[in-house]
Design a protein around this motif. Structure first.
Motif, mmCIF file in Angstrom:
data_model
loop_
_atom_site.group_PDB
_atom_site.id
_atom_site.type_symbol
_atom_site.label_atom_id
_atom_site.label_comp_id
_atom_site.label_asym_id
_atom_site.label_seq_id
_atom_site.Cartn_x
_atom_site.Cartn_y
_atom_site.Cartn_z
ATOM 1 N N PRO A 210 0.064 -48.395 27.828
ATOM 2 C CA PRO A 210 0.886 -49.606 27.964
ATOM 3 C C PRO A 210 1.267 -50.232 26.617
ATOM 4 C CG PRO A 210 -0.914 -49.648 29.545
ATOM 5 C CD PRO A 210 -1.139 -48.438 28.684
ATOM 6 N N ASP A 211 0.384 -50.092 25.613
ATOM 7 C CA ASP A 211 0.740 -50.677 24.310
ATOM 8 C C ASP A 211 1.753 -49.826 23.565
ATOM 9 O OD1 ASP A 211 -1.280 -48.666 23.981
ATOM 10 O OD2 ASP A 211 -1.680 -49.426 21.963
ATOM 11 N N LYS A 212 2.167 -48.703 24.157
ATOM 12 C CA LYS A 212 3.190 -47.859 23.509
ATOM 13 C C LYS A 212 4.483 -47.804 24.329
ATOM 14 C CE LYS A 212 0.445 -45.626 20.276
ATOM 15 N NZ LYS A 212 0.694 -45.131 18.928
ATOM 16 N N TYR A 213 4.455 -48.395 25.523
ATOM 17 C CA TYR A 213 5.671 -48.353 26.366
ATOM 18 C C TYR A 213 6.891 -48.872 25.611
ATOM 19 C CZ TYR A 213 2.827 -47.711 30.656
ATOM 20 O OH TYR A 213 1.981 -47.254 31.613
ATOM 21 N N TYR A 214 6.661 -49.905 24.827
ATOM 22 C CA TYR A 214 7.809 -50.559 24.176
ATOM 23 C C TYR A 214 8.540 -49.616 23.221
ATOM 24 C CZ TYR A 214 5.691 -51.134 19.553
ATOM 25 O OH TYR A 214 5.159 -50.895 18.316
ATOM 26 N N LYS A 215 7.834 -48.566 22.786
ATOM 27 C CA LYS A 215 8.456 -47.612 21.866
ATOM 28 C C LYS A 215 9.212 -46.533 22.632
ATOM 29 C CE LYS A 215 4.952 -47.501 18.198
ATOM 30 N NZ LYS A 215 4.268 -46.562 17.314
ATOM 31 N N TYR A 216 8.936 -46.440 23.922
ATOM 32 C CA TYR A 216 9.519 -45.353 24.702
ATOM 33 C C TYR A 216 10.965 -45.670 25.060
ATOM 34 C CZ TYR A 216 10.163 -41.610 28.005
ATOM 35 O OH TYR A 216 10.645 -40.502 28.642
ATOM 36 N N ASN A 217 11.794 -44.662 24.894
ATOM 37 C CA ASN A 217 13.212 -44.827 25.210
ATOM 38 C C ASN A 217 13.621 -43.590 26.014
ATOM 39 O OD1 ASN A 217 15.991 -44.843 25.162
ATOM 40 N ND2 ASN A 217 16.160 -44.826 22.928
ATOM 41 N N PRO A 218 13.990 -43.767 27.300
ATOM 42 C CA PRO A 218 14.339 -42.602 28.125
ATOM 43 C C PRO A 218 15.365 -41.693 27.449
ATOM 44 C CG PRO A 218 14.232 -44.579 29.477
ATOM 45 C CD PRO A 218 14.060 -45.034 28.054
ATOM 46 N N GLY A 219 16.208 -42.281 26.597
ATOM 47 C CA GLY A 219 17.208 -41.489 25.873
ATOM 48 C C GLY A 219 16.583 -40.467 24.935
ATOM 49 N N ASP A 220 15.321 -40.697 24.526
ATOM 50 C CA ASP A 220 14.655 -39.744 23.638
ATOM 51 C C ASP A 220 14.521 -38.370 24.297
ATOM 52 O OD1 ASP A 220 14.454 -41.831 21.866
ATOM 53 O OD2 ASP A 220 12.287 -42.121 22.102
#
Ligand code: AMP
Ligand code: MG
Length: 295
Positions: A210-220
């Motif tokens: 959860p502390d890394k969700y903000y870095k996740y971008n479905p476009g990646d």
């Protein structure tokens, strides 16, 4: 141009010395093949992770000192500056470089710019317009988190402009960088090289924590599908834009600790090469001491 040949001589002597082991080992020279670089390798460093982390911390003070000298020189009218360009695929660790390497320097001496997809206004100008505006002032270390190279990477992979247009950009970039380097800016370009497997693992981690969700971008994930095209685009950059005025350094980045150490050391090696001296006082030191004593 006599001035230029003098500088080139100085540079070539310096690069022959073992005083700059990381720059030597990682510099992209003619014939460099990206596919042959092992992203888990640790060139110019023998130690393990713990040693690397220790070495990183141990060099913080020197980095901070050299940056302050660069800044001091500019207060005395010096024009020199440094530009550190960081490129790399998603999850390659650009953010970690900002935190762990650049973060050790006095923030007043650093000018950091993260380049995102261009705004409407930026798109209405030539691609180097926003880059020019972000170049560091004298005495500063400018850091680009992504850069004008996106204009021959993502733009090439997705044909965001017609091929004839992006093909012209390699030459335009070289001419631009040469001009900038002539104005006393030391340009260091770093590519963080990760493997496709390592990227998969890092994206996976972003989905687990959860502390890394903000870095996740479905476009990646969509970009991941173009991995091969990106590697081709990076190879073209290395083939065409690793110049004397602005060389590329290809840094194996599957081990984060190594990538951070390597970028720090490349930066340090270049700063040492500038032979930065404290500027002499522009006032009468004795007289000022006397005046102070009299108060
Ligand atoms: P990030 O660095 O992960 O925050 O993402 C920034 C995004 O901006 C990336 O997807 C880049 O590919 C994109 N980007 C940066 N520069 C350009 C450019 N010149 N043209 C198109 N996209 C760009
Ligand atoms: Mg991203």
């Amino acid at each position: 141009m006599a001035k230029k040949s003098k500088r080139e001589t100085k540079k070539s002597t310096r690069s022959a010395a073992p005083a700059a082991p990381f720059s030597e080992a990682l510099r992209v020279r003619e014939g460099f093949v990206l596919a042959d670089l092992d992203p888990r390798s640790t060139p110019a460093f023998d130690g393990k992770k713990k040693d690397g982390q220790r070495a990183l911390l141990a060099a913080d003070d020197e980095l901070d000192d050299l940056q302050e000298r660069l800044y001091a020189e500019a207060t005395a009218g010096g024009m020199r500056s440094v530009l550190l360009v960081i490129q790399g695929m998603d999850t390659s660790g650009k953010g970690g470089i900002m935190r762990h390497v650049v973060g050790a320097v006095d923030p007043q001496g650093v000018e950091l710019t993260a380049f995102k997809a261009p705004t409407k206004e930026e798109l209405s100008h030539p691609f180097l317009w926003r880059i020019r505006k972000a170049l560091p002032r004298p005495g500063r270390i400018g850091v680009f988190d992504r850069s004008h190279y996106e204009d021959v990477l993502v733009v090439r992979v997705h044909d965001l402009v017609p091929p004839a247009q992006w093909k012209r950009r390699y030459g335009q970039i070289n001419a631009f960088e040469e001009k900038v380097a002539d104005r006393d800016m030391t340009i260091i370009k770093v590519a963080l090289v990760i493997s496709s497997d390592e990227q998969k693992a890092r994206l996976g981690e972003r989905l687990e924590r959860p502390d890394k969700y903000y870095k996740y971008n479905p476009g990646d994930i969509d970009e991941r599908e173009h991995w091969g095209d990106y590697m081709e685009a990076y190879q073209a950059v290395f083939d065409q834009c690793s110049t004397e005025a602005a060389p590329w350094y290809a840094v194996p980045a599957d081990r984060k600790w190594y990538a951070r150490l390597a970028v720090q050391q490349i930066l340090l090696e270049h700063l040492r090469g500038l032979d930065l001296r404290w500027p002499p006082a522009d006032f009468d030191v004795k007289a000022e001491r006397k005046r102070l004593a009299a108060t």
